[in-house]
Structure formats: C-alpha cells, structure tokens
Design a protein around this motif. Structure first.
Motif, PDB file in Angstrom:
ATOM      1  N   ASP A 124      -3.128   2.600  -6.586  1.00  0.00           N
ATOM      2  CA  ASP A 124      -4.292   1.985  -6.869  1.00  0.00           C
ATOM      3  C   ASP A 124      -4.995   2.585  -5.464  1.00  0.00           C
ATOM      4  O   ASP A 124      -5.853   3.607  -5.580  1.00  0.00           O
ATOM      5  N   GLU A 125      -4.602   2.743  -3.893  1.00  0.00           N
ATOM      6  CA  GLU A 125      -4.932   2.574  -2.911  1.00  0.00           C
ATOM      7  C   GLU A 125      -4.641   4.211  -3.227  1.00  0.00           C
ATOM      8  O   GLU A 125      -5.741   4.650  -2.550  1.00  0.00           O
ATOM      9  N   THR A 182       0.616  -1.217   0.170  1.00  0.00           N
ATOM     10  CA  THR A 182      -0.062   0.368  -0.259  1.00  0.00           C
ATOM     11  C   THR A 182       0.915   1.446   0.056  1.00  0.00           C
ATOM     12  O   THR A 182       2.540   1.297   0.026  1.00  0.00           O
ATOM     13  N   GLU A 209      -7.765   9.245 -14.283  1.00  0.00           N
ATOM     14  CA  GLU A 209      -7.112   8.044 -14.351  1.00  0.00           C
ATOM     15  C   GLU A 209      -6.217   7.721 -15.686  1.00  0.00           C
ATOM     16  O   GLU A 209      -5.798   6.584 -15.102  1.00  0.00           O
ATOM     17  N   LYS A 225      -0.883   8.443   3.015  1.00  0.00           N
ATOM     18  CA  LYS A 225      -2.328   9.100   3.628  1.00  0.00           C
ATOM     19  C   LYS A 225      -2.603   9.931   4.702  1.00  0.00           C
ATOM     20  O   LYS A 225      -3.276  10.545   4.359  1.00  0.00           O
ATOM     21  N   ARG A 238      -5.108   6.757  -5.400  1.00  0.00           N
ATOM     22  CA  ARG A 238      -6.189   6.901  -6.022  1.00  0.00           C
ATOM     23  C   ARG A 238      -7.463   7.083  -5.528  1.00  0.00           C
ATOM     24  O   ARG A 238      -8.045   7.864  -6.317  1.00  0.00           O
ATOM     25  N   ARG A 239      -7.704   6.137  -4.929  1.00  0.00           N
ATOM     26  CA  ARG A 239      -9.054   5.812  -4.440  1.00  0.00           C
ATOM     27  C   ARG A 239      -9.126   7.377  -3.774  1.00  0.00           C
ATOM     28  O   ARG A 239     -10.310   7.468  -2.623  1.00  0.00           O
ATOM     29  N   ALA A 240      -8.122   6.184  -1.812  1.00  0.00           N
ATOM     30  CA  ALA A 240      -8.116   7.728  -1.243  1.00  0.00           C
ATOM     31  C   ALA A 240      -8.323   9.209  -1.660  1.00  0.00           C
ATOM     32  O   ALA A 240      -9.438  10.099  -0.844  1.00  0.00           O
ATOM     33  N   GLY A 296      -9.928  10.015  -4.976  1.00  0.00           N
ATOM     34  CA  GLY A 296     -11.487  10.053  -4.767  1.00  0.00           C
ATOM     35  C   GLY A 296     -12.343  10.518  -3.906  1.00  0.00           C
ATOM     36  O   GLY A 296     -12.897  11.970  -3.698  1.00  0.00           O
ATOM     37  N   VAL A 297     -12.282   9.400  -2.369  1.00  0.00           N
ATOM     38  CA  VAL A 297     -13.188   9.638  -1.985  1.00  0.00           C
ATOM     39  C   VAL A 297     -13.151  10.748  -1.139  1.00  0.00           C
ATOM     40  O   VAL A 297     -13.796  11.636  -0.374  1.00  0.00           O
ATOM     41  N   TRP A 318      -0.172  -0.960  -6.611  1.00  0.00           N
ATOM     42  CA  TRP A 318      -0.951  -1.583  -5.618  1.00  0.00           C
ATOM     43  C   TRP A 318      -1.477  -0.263  -4.609  1.00  0.00           C
ATOM     44  O   TRP A 318      -1.909   0.121  -4.150  1.00  0.00           O
TER      45      TRP A 318
END
Length: 186
Positions: free
Chosen positions: A127-128, A84, A142, A90, A130-132, A134-135, A124
């Motif tokens: 991707d994590e 991660t 993308e 983060k 990018r997800r964080a 976006g949230v 990985w």
C-alpha cells in the motif's frame, strides 16, 4: 506489440523469495510482455537534489532512469520491512520521480506485488509503495495486486515459478499492466 515491464525488487538478498517472484514473472510473462529486472538498486545513493544535475548525478541513478525511460510499465516486487517498503524501493521511486512531472514514472502504469512471512503478505508495504508511485506520477493499476503471506513456509521447498496458483496470479498482474500501457514509441 510487446509491452516492456521494468521490475524493481525491494530485497537485495540473492535468494530472496521476492527476487524469486520476479523471476517467476519473467519466466511466465504473457507472450506480448517482456519483463526486465533492474539489478542495480543497491548501487544508487539516496536521492539528494544537490547531486541530481548533469555534472554530479551518479552513473547508477542515470542508468536506472535510462532503463526506466524505455519501459512501458513498472512492477515493484516488495517484501515488508517494519511495516513498510524497503528503502531501496522508495529511493528508486524518488530518483524516477524527477524531474517533477516529467520523471520516468510519469503517466506509466505500475503495480506492486510481493511476499512476506506474515499472514497478510506485506500488504502495508505494498500500500505504501502504491501511494508513493501515485504521488510520483505513475498510473497505479489498483486491481493489479498480489500479496502472498506465509512466504517462508509456502516457498520452503517450492520456487514461486513452480506454484501454479502464484504463476496465474502474477500473469494476471502482468496482463493488467500490459492492458494499461502504451508501448514506448507508439
């Protein structure tokens, strides 16, 4: 018009390949893109809502928010730690996501690139991240991705800024970010 891209590097090591990748981005940025790297991530305490107020908010977190508020877009440069993203990235996302719905990341384009020793280059972690993002409210671009595998071997004797293929790929990511950004004050 110039687009300001704020770069956050997930590795705190001075000689990290991901830091070198951020240096390559700054050095080879398109003429209309200004790449700034924030170097104070190690000084920011873990996000805690109890200290996120006008009296107790740490100066280091306030500085990050101010610099990020003036950016048009974000580029996260991340290694992969245990599958991660590093905690400092983060944590930066957490600080920049507040106040909810109006944080410095809100509605601004963001991309994640980086390098790792493994063959997949930190996919990985990217991707994590990018997800964080976006949230947290960022507009994740993308199609602006770059994960460079085998970093220790590939960059053993070559700085990423001197690798023509990497420079081209980083430039493409910066152009995609600039294309998705509306410069501050417009």
């Amino acid at each position: 018009m110039t687009t300001t891209v704020l770069t956050l590097v997930g590795s705190l090591r001075e000689g990290s390949i991901n830091r070198q990748l951020a240096e390559a981005a700054a050095e080879h940025a398109p003429e209309s893109v200004d790449v700034l790297t924030f170097d104070g991530l190690a000084d920011i305490p873990f996000y805690n809502e109890d200290i996120d107020n006008d009296v107790d908010r740490p100066a280091s977190a306030e500085k990050l928010r101010t610099v990020a508020g003036n950016a048009d877009a974000f580029l996260l440069v991340s290694p992969e730690y245990n599958g991660t993203m590093p905690a400092v990235l983060k944590n930066a996302i957490d600080w920049l996501s507040r106040p909810f719905g109006a944080g410095a990341l809100s509605s601004k384009p963001a991309a994640v690139i980086g390098s790792a020793f493994g063959q997949y280059g930190g996919v990985w972690a990217h991707d994590e991240a990018r997800r964080a993002l976006g949230v947290a409210g960022a507009l994740v671009v993308e199609d602006a991705k770059l994960s460079i595998g085998g970093s220790i071997t590939r960059f053993a004797e070559l700085h990423p800024k001197d690798d023509a293929e990497v420079v081209g790929q980083v430039t493409d990511v910066l152009e995609a970010l600039a294309g998705a950004a509306t410069p501050a004050g417009v």
